[in-house]
Design an enzyme around this catalytic site. Structure first.
Site, PDB file in Angstrom:
ATOM      1  N   GLU A  66      -5.808  13.236  -7.368  1.00  0.00           N
ATOM      2  CA  GLU A  66      -4.588  14.002  -7.526  1.00  0.00           C
ATOM      3  C   GLU A  66      -3.996  14.230  -6.143  1.00  0.00           C
ATOM      4  O   GLU A  66      -4.716  14.321  -5.152  1.00  0.00           O
ATOM      5  CB  GLU A  66      -4.866  15.323  -8.242  1.00  0.00           C
TER       6      GLU A  66
ATOM      7  N   SER B 108     -17.281  18.195 -20.812  1.00  0.00           N
ATOM      8  CA  SER B 108     -15.983  18.052 -21.484  1.00  0.00           C
ATOM      9  C   SER B 108     -15.272  16.792 -21.021  1.00  0.00           C
ATOM     10  O   SER B 108     -14.624  16.100 -21.817  1.00  0.00           O
ATOM     11  CB  SER B 108     -15.113  19.279 -21.210  1.00  0.00           C
TER      12      SER B 108
ATOM     13  N   CYS C 271     -13.371  24.745  -7.821  1.00  0.00           N
ATOM     14  CA  CYS C 271     -14.251  23.601  -8.073  1.00  0.00           C
ATOM     15  C   CYS C 271     -14.829  23.017  -6.791  1.00  0.00           C
ATOM     16  O   CYS C 271     -15.912  22.437  -6.807  1.00  0.00           O
ATOM     17  CB  CYS C 271     -13.505  22.528  -8.862  1.00  0.00           C
TER      18      CYS C 271
ATOM     19  N   LYS D  49      -0.403  18.165 -12.026  1.00  0.00           N
ATOM     20  CA  LYS D  49      -0.435  17.081 -13.005  1.00  0.00           C
ATOM     21  C   LYS D  49       0.963  16.618 -13.397  1.00  0.00           C
ATOM     22  O   LYS D  49       1.213  15.418 -13.549  1.00  0.00           O
ATOM     23  CB  LYS D  49      -1.230  17.521 -14.239  1.00  0.00           C
TER      24      LYS D  49
ATOM     25  N   PRO E 241      -2.630  23.881 -21.527  1.00  0.00           N
ATOM     26  CA  PRO E 241      -3.321  24.792 -20.611  1.00  0.00           C
ATOM     27  C   PRO E 241      -4.636  25.258 -21.214  1.00  0.00           C
ATOM     28  O   PRO E 241      -4.855  25.152 -22.426  1.00  0.00           O
ATOM     29  CB  PRO E 241      -2.336  25.959 -20.474  1.00  0.00           C
TER      30      PRO E 241
ATOM     31  N   GLU F 128     -10.870  15.333 -12.881  1.00  0.00           N
ATOM     32  CA  GLU F 128     -11.255  16.210 -11.776  1.00  0.00           C
ATOM     33  C   GLU F 128     -12.265  17.184 -12.356  1.00  0.00           C
ATOM     34  O   GLU F 128     -11.903  18.114 -13.068  1.00  0.00           O
ATOM     35  CB  GLU F 128     -10.023  16.922 -11.210  1.00  0.00           C
TER      36      GLU F 128
END
Length: 490
Positions: free
Chosen positions: A464, A233, A286, A162, A177, A252
């Site tokens: 990303e 979220s 993920c 990021k 974080p 993401e």
């Protein structure tokens, strides 16, 4: 390892105490020991961090491209020099085996930073001729202050994924974080400062998503939010970002990715890929290919090959170089994964192996779950529909190519997909029909710096890595120049 000193916030080039008065503990999931107490950022701390970032960003953006590039490349060198130290801390905080963190997490994060450091001088505008007396030129300008909100599975790698494009484009970043694994992001802030990054250009605010994260997404001084985490979220982050100041977002999010094994595939290769797509990082990735589709006629043979490979998994002392499987990141997450395993049994899936916690010396005090493979799975089962984020593989059978494409796409997610086949014509034909953003043919899991990664459908927005991500941290200004005399109609 003895308990660390209380961890503070990192704002404007140094550590500072939070004004909120709140703290939380970060736990070593391998044994349940407390690693450190960490201060949580409150609203006033977010305000301080934004003001600091605004000051630092002006200095950073005013530097030449080569000056910014040299500073980021210096940070790359420091990351590589401190690889082992950072990997040990990452292992303590996440529970991942040191054999993994020492060869993947910092290494790949540094690669991404090096990639973007090299791209900085290539960030340029364009010139568009209109007529002999007039033309337009464009500038790519930084957004200003942006926020990154990380997940707990790859703490320092996500912080680098990021921050690297954001800083390369001339922005400042405030990074939050995960409260589950906050430690290495603070070390990254130290490294950026040591490399010469101006104060305020990378601030780190530990804290919970419902407090610190919400304050960041609502703050009008932040131009963009890049978030990695769950779908629920992510929707809240998007809503807050839009309601506050129409922030740009990169999301993401989760996945329930299909891995399709075709009948012409080398089953040994397919089994190797399925293992990596399910049990690397103890299944906490993920992009995991947790829905493994196998031709019905190959089912029995494939099951035996998977079982043989599960025997090679070595769980144990996470600092033993032979260990390749660690605990889950936290005890609440372990309990959630166990609930999914229980649901799989309840709904009729057959446990091929695993299906419980790991027991015995060295396991009883940690968040350990055995590598689990379910077979005889059906598409409507909870373990097939929902993201588990643990070491749980679901085997499904199919009869035809059209059938498996339809079933692979029958999900709200669209993060990743994989195919194993000896027929490249089929591979491309099928891959072009799969609804996923990150795809692999006869391999799984690699995400190099040059490769844009992100999802379709509920799995995300934006990308990303790759050139397009650098551009996404800029805004285009168009400027027309007229050299002839201006003619007014009035």
């Amino acid at each position: 390892m003895s308990r660390m000193a209380e961890q503070q916030l990192y704002i404007h080039g140094g550590y500072t105490s939070a004004t909120s008065g709140r703290t939380f503990e970060t736990i070593n999931p391998a044994n349940g020991n407390v690693l450190a107490t960490v201060q949580a950022a409150g609203r006033e701390d977010v305000d301080r961090a934004v003001k600091s970032a605004q000051q630092g960003q002006k200095i950073w953006a005013a530097m030449t491209a080569m000056e910014r590039s040299r500073i980021l490349r210096r940070a790359v060198d420091i990351l590589r020099e401190r690889n082992d130290e950072l990997a040990k801390l990452e292992t303590l905080d996440t529970g991942k085996a040191y054999s993994e963190t020492s060869t993947v997490d910092i290494v790949t994060g540094a690669d991404v930073l090096e990639y973007y450091a090299g791209l900085i001088p290539a960030l340029e505008g364009s010139q568009i001729p209109l007529r002999e007396t007039s033309f337009v030129y464009t500038r790519r300008e930084p957004l200003g202050v942006v926020a990154g909100i990380g997940a707990w599975n790859y703490p320092i790698q996500i912080a680098l994924w990021k921050s690297a494009p954001a800083l390369a484009a001339g922005n400042a970043m405030i990074f939050k974080p995960s409260e589950v694994t906050p430690l290495t992001a603070l070390k990254l802030a130290e490294i950026y400062s040591e490399a010469g990054l101006p104060d305020g250009v990378f601030n780190v605010l530990p804290g919970g998503g419902a407090e610190t994260g919400q304050y960041l997404t609502e703050h009008p001084g932040i131009a963009k939010v890049s978030f990695t985490g769950g779908v629920a979220s992510g929707k809240k982050v998007m809503a807050n970002s839009a309601a506050s100041s129409l922030k740009e977002v990169t999301m993401e999010l989760g996945g329930k990715s299909p891995l399709i094994v075709f009948d012409d595939a080398d089953l040994d290769l397919a089994a190797d890929i399925a293992m990596m797509a399910n049990f690397f990082s103890s299944g906490q990735v993920c992009t995991n290919g947790t829905r493994v589709f196998v031709p019905a006629k190959c089912k029995a043979a494939f099951e035996q090959k998977i079982l043989a490979r599960v025997e090679r998994i070595r769980a144990g002392d996470v600092f033993d170089p032979q260990t390749n499987f660690g605990p889950l990141v936290s005890f609440p997450h372990r309990d959630n994964v166990l609930r999914y395993i229980a649901k799989g049994k309840e709904e009729g899936a057959r446990v091929l192996c695993g299906g419980d916690v790991l027991k015995g010396d060295g396991f009883d005090n940690g968040a350990w779950v055995a590598p689990t493979v379910f077979t005889d799975c059906r598409d409507e089962m909870t373990i097939v529909r929902e993201e588990i984020f643990g070491p749980v593989m679901s085997l499904l059978t199919y009869e035809s190519e059209d059938e498996v494409i339809r079933r692979a796409n029958d999900t709200d997610y669209g993060l990743a997909a994989g195919i194993v086949t000896a027929d490249l014509n089929r591979a491309h034909r099928v891959m072009h029909q799969l609804e996923a953003g990150i795809c692999w043919i006869n391999t799984w899991g690699e995400s190099p710096a040059e490769m844009p990664v992100g999802g379709y459908k509920h799995s995300g927005i934006g990308r990303e890595n790759g050139v397009m991500t650098l551009q996404s941290y800029t805004q285009v200004k168009s400027i027309q120049v007229e050299m002839a005399k201006f003619q007014s109609i009035f």
